[in-house]
Design an enzyme around this catalytic site. Sequence first.
Site, PDB file in Angstrom:
ATOM      1  CE  LYS A  81      -3.889   1.350   2.843  1.00  0.00           C
ATOM      2  NZ  LYS A  81      -4.647   1.221   4.364  1.00  0.00           N
ATOM      3  CB  SER A 156      -8.236   2.793   3.596  1.00  0.00           C
ATOM      4  OG  SER A 156      -7.127   2.328   4.430  1.00  0.00           O
ATOM      5  CB  SER A 180      -7.896  -0.552   6.334  1.00  0.00           C
ATOM      6  OG  SER A 180      -8.354   1.146   5.901  1.00  0.00           O
TER       7      SER A 180
END
Length: 490
Positions: A81, A156, A180
């Site tokens: 990420k 997310s 997330s």
Amino acid sequence: MASDPNLTSLTLAEAREGLLKRDFSSAELVRATLDRIDETEPRVQACLHVLRDKALADAAALDGAGPDRSKPLWGLPVTVKDVFLVRGAPTTAGSRMLSGYMPGFEAGVVTRLRAAGAVITAKTNLDEFAMGSSTEFSAFRPTRNPWNLSRVPGGSSGGAAAGISARQAPGAFGTDTGGSIRQPAALCGCVGLKPTYGRVSRYGIVAYGSSLDQAGPLARTVGDCGMLFGAVAGPDGRDSTSSRVPLEDLSAMTPPEASKLRFALPRELWEGRFDTEVEKVLSSARRVMESAGIRLEAVSMPSIRYSVAAYYVIAAAEASTNLARYDGVRYGLRAPGRGDLLSLYRESRTEGLGPEARRRILLGTFALSSGYYDAYYRKAAQVRRLIHEEYARILGEFDFILAPVSSIPAWPFGSFTDDPLTQYQLDVMTLPLNLAGGPGLSLPAGLGADGLPVGIQIQGPHFREKPLLEAGMLLESMFPRLPEPAFVSG
Ligand code: GLN
């Protein structure tokens, strides 16, 4: 070039076997996943930066030295990420505020991934500063769900999950502050592990809510998540909250016997309203578990009712202090201003930060301001304590907690962007665990008639990721195996 499905459809464990037997080289495998990224990115938009040249060079260097069994991820492509600092690659955290930032050091997780032999292929998309549940708050572009391109992938860590599901990589790392990792894993039909707070180093990860943030893996199988977790977990002196509790030996994992397991099902999570397809898949998952001899018992965890309110006070308060550094002077994008410091601050933050990040900063600053501190922050901290105690009590009596991950499947773009409170409420299934601090695993329970995956999660005692993963393997063997995503458009 068309990617080679024989390589991109392999799980991490299968790919490792092939690499060690020299059926294919790391460069071939890495190239296949990079080609797959090229092929699917126009539809999925999971990546913010693809590290093609560096990844191919890293793979070639590994091949040159030959397969190394002592390295658990030798030659395997992994994405991270875009909150993990990777040397030589930009880090944006999904925000314009950090556009153009090139880190001078590397995240602890990334250093360990490299030491384990992994090749970092891409940095994946996310909601700005990891604030969100749909990846729509990325300052650059939304990621689309590979099962249905008109739907969000969750967030997310939406880019991480969509990339795994689209076969762009067999393994990924994300972060989970309030769900997330687990929620996008559920919405994209993959597996995601949120480790115990402190189990994986936060060093070199762009901070959101520092007392809640935890990094963890996403993959297509529970075993693969275990491989990724084992390679990066453990103490790191550069993260002061990193735990010294010894890591369990993850080399031999054996699923437990079904008839010995007792799961607690919190009424506060199971008795709410569900989408019909989600409800059907979850009921059938419970039936399958019960017919295998697992005992499922309803319990009450009353403080879960206050978890959304407490989380959004604590996370916003911590975000407002963490984001204070992006002032255009010391860090982040700098707007020209009008010749005075205040306007430089104001314009830099206005240009650099999107609507959700601003909302969190305002909420958090308010909750921490004198006169309101007791009413909000202190109260939220007390609720957090209650949740922690409730978790300890239930996990003293039961082996695991079983919970849904999301009451609705992947939703159409724009459904909640103007309705933040409804969006926040949807996180109720995942964020109590972050407040309690323990580990949780989300895995696919099946596919709804709408063609969208549904996830289920198990949660266990602090620092007991091993039995959690082992129980996950058992459930994975009982639940239907998902086909490849359909890339339906609309
Ligand atoms: N959706 C939650 C939030 O917006 C969780 C995000 C996360 O875990 N990073 O805060």
